[in-house]
Design a protein around this motif. Structure first.
Motif, PDB file in Angstrom:
ATOM      1  N   TRP B  51       0.826  -1.197   0.000  1.00 36.91           N
ATOM      2  CA  TRP B  51       0.000   0.000   0.000  1.00 36.91           C
ATOM      3  C   TRP B  51       0.864   1.252   0.000  1.00 36.91           C
ATOM      4  O   TRP B  51       0.588   2.227  -0.715  1.00 36.91           O
ATOM      5  N   LEU B  59      -0.479   9.777   0.965  1.00 35.60           N
ATOM      6  CA  LEU B  59      -0.401   9.807   2.429  1.00 35.60           C
ATOM      7  C   LEU B  59       0.397  11.028   2.880  1.00 35.60           C
ATOM      8  O   LEU B  59      -0.027  11.767   3.776  1.00 35.60           O
ATOM      9  N   THR B  62      -1.625  14.156   2.562  1.00 41.95           N
ATOM     10  CA  THR B  62      -2.601  14.276   3.634  1.00 41.95           C
ATOM     11  C   THR B  62      -1.904  14.649   4.936  1.00 41.95           C
ATOM     12  O   THR B  62      -2.401  15.482   5.701  1.00 41.95           O
ATOM     13  N   TRP B  63      -0.767  14.026   5.192  1.00 41.21           N
ATOM     14  CA  TRP B  63       0.003  14.349   6.398  1.00 41.21           C
ATOM     15  C   TRP B  63       0.317  15.836   6.444  1.00 41.21           C
ATOM     16  O   TRP B  63       0.180  16.489   7.467  1.00 41.21           O
ATOM     17  N   ARG B  64       0.753  16.352   5.297  1.00 44.18           N
ATOM     18  CA  ARG B  64       1.127  17.760   5.212  1.00 44.18           C
ATOM     19  C   ARG B  64      -0.065  18.647   5.580  1.00 44.18           C
ATOM     20  O   ARG B  64       0.047  19.539   6.414  1.00 44.18           O
TER      21      ARG B  64
END
Lengths: 257, 129
Positions: B51, B59, B62-64
């Motif tokens: 994944w 990912l 989105t984390w940022r």
């Protein structure tokens, strides 16, 4: 071969089934984590409206300023560039520059010669946020004016909007000018604007801003919305001024003079 | 049928051109996944490897946003493990070899993300840059 509607549908059905059977194992492999979560870090220092008091009586010697400025610039990988491409998050200037509307002739000698600490005022009504076309500069719910360097396109509207000169533009790659890179905080690239973030990253780790820690009590940081906080106590007990209040930006950095 | 010769010739030239990438590469070596240096002291990434291979960029995006804009700085993975949202402190803590991990795939796929314009790779610190 007799090509009619019936045989066409047969062939189409068979080939679709074959195509699908090839696709099923693949789509089963592709797995999306649906139950991940994003939460605030435990031990985070939270507030409703952050502010800072600068006790100018405690900043008398050049070392007092130097210690605070170095702590900030070291923590945030602020480059040391001389001349008009200078980058600064926290810096000093003379009274008549800091408080242009309160500067009288025959000023007390103490104020005339003393330097004053300057940083982003994290205004309640920030002009930089209003003019930013990409929302790279934005105001968090706790009042901190944050920079999202990923979004900054370097248009410098915010620099034109800020009446305090709190923002610096990276005219060239700043990395070679950083003495000791702090690996825990990113550096910046050419073409973005940067400024003080009230150490938002440190607050999230449960630490006070770097300048406050290094100031030996000269800087008081706290929640202005909480009547019992230390900063409110200091504000109650001392006469304070703010920079350029007549502009209506409602700055949240107070000076005890 | 009029001009069938011209039409057929045109069609053949068109087919040859459009299939050029396929027959040009015939007989050449097939794609080999790059030889990555994986972290030694950790067996599993924050999510399953397959994944992560496909979705790490989303990912990270989105984390940022969560970290910078929402102020949510802890990530709870599907296995229930919590970690700090930080490229430098979390990702690069295990993946200490940017050149033999990140760059290998990115170079092969001709992708040049600009993460490293600002974020500091571990070897930069080691080299004292």
């Amino acid at each position: 071969m007799d090509n009619n509607r019936r045989t066409f549908l047969k062939i189409a059905g068979i080939s679709a089934a074959l195509g699908l059977s090839g696709g099923i194992p693949l789509s089963l492999q592709a797995y999306t984590p649906a139950d991940v979560e994003y939460v605030p870090t435990k031990g985070q220092i939270t507030g409703k409206r952050w502010g800072m008091v600068i006790d100018t009586r405690k900043f008398t010697k050049p070392e007092d300023f130097q210690r605070v400025i170095e702590a900030c610039h070291q923590t945030h990988n602020v480059p040391d560039i001389q001349g008009n491409e200078e980058i600064k998050w926290i810096w000093t200037d003379h009274f008549e520059q800091v408080f242009p509307s309160s500067s009288n002739p025959y000023l007390a000698e103490r104020y005339e010669q003393q330097d004053f600490l300057l940083l982003c005022n994290h205004c309640n009504n920030p002009p930089c946020v209003r003019v930013c076309p990409t929302k790279a500069t934005f105001q968090r719910a706790d009042g901190i004016i944050m920079m999202d360097f990923h979004r900054c396109i370097g248009c410098r509207y915010c620099m034109a909007g800020c009446p305090y000169g709190s923002r610096s533009f990276n005219f060239s790659d700043p990395k070679p000018y950083v003495q000791n890179l702090n690996p825990d905080f990113p550096a910046r690239m050419r073409g973005v604007v940067e400024k003080c973030t009230f150490c938002a990253a440190r607050l999230e780790q449960g630490q006070m801003p770097a300048c406050v820690e290094a100031s030996n009590g000269g800087l008081i940081f706290g929640d202005l919305s909480d009547p019992d906080s230390e900063i409110r106590k200091v504000l109650r007990e001392n006469f304070t001024v703010r920079r350029k209040v007549e502009l209506g930006t409602n700055p949240c950095v107070f000076y005890i003079v | 049928m009029y001009d069938s010769g011209k039409i057929l010739t045109g069609l053949i030239i068109f087919l040859l051109l459009i299939t050029f990438p396929f027959w040009y590469n015939l007989g050449q070596a097939s794609y080999e996944p790059p030889d990555l240096v994986l972290p030694e002291d950790s067996q599993q990434c924050i999510e399953p490897t397959q994944w992560m291979r496909t979705n790490h960029m989303e990912l990270l995006n989105t984390w940022r946003d969560m970290s910078v804009r929402e102020g949510l700085t802890t990530f709870v993975s599907t296995s229930g493990e919590s970690m700090e949202i930080s490229l430098q402190k979390t990702c690069m803590d295990c993946h200490t070899d940017k050149v033999n991990f990140c760059d290998e795939c990115h170079n092969k796929a001709a992708v040049s993300p600009y993460c490293w314009d600002c974020h500091i790779a571990p070897e930069e610190v080691a080299n004292g840059q």
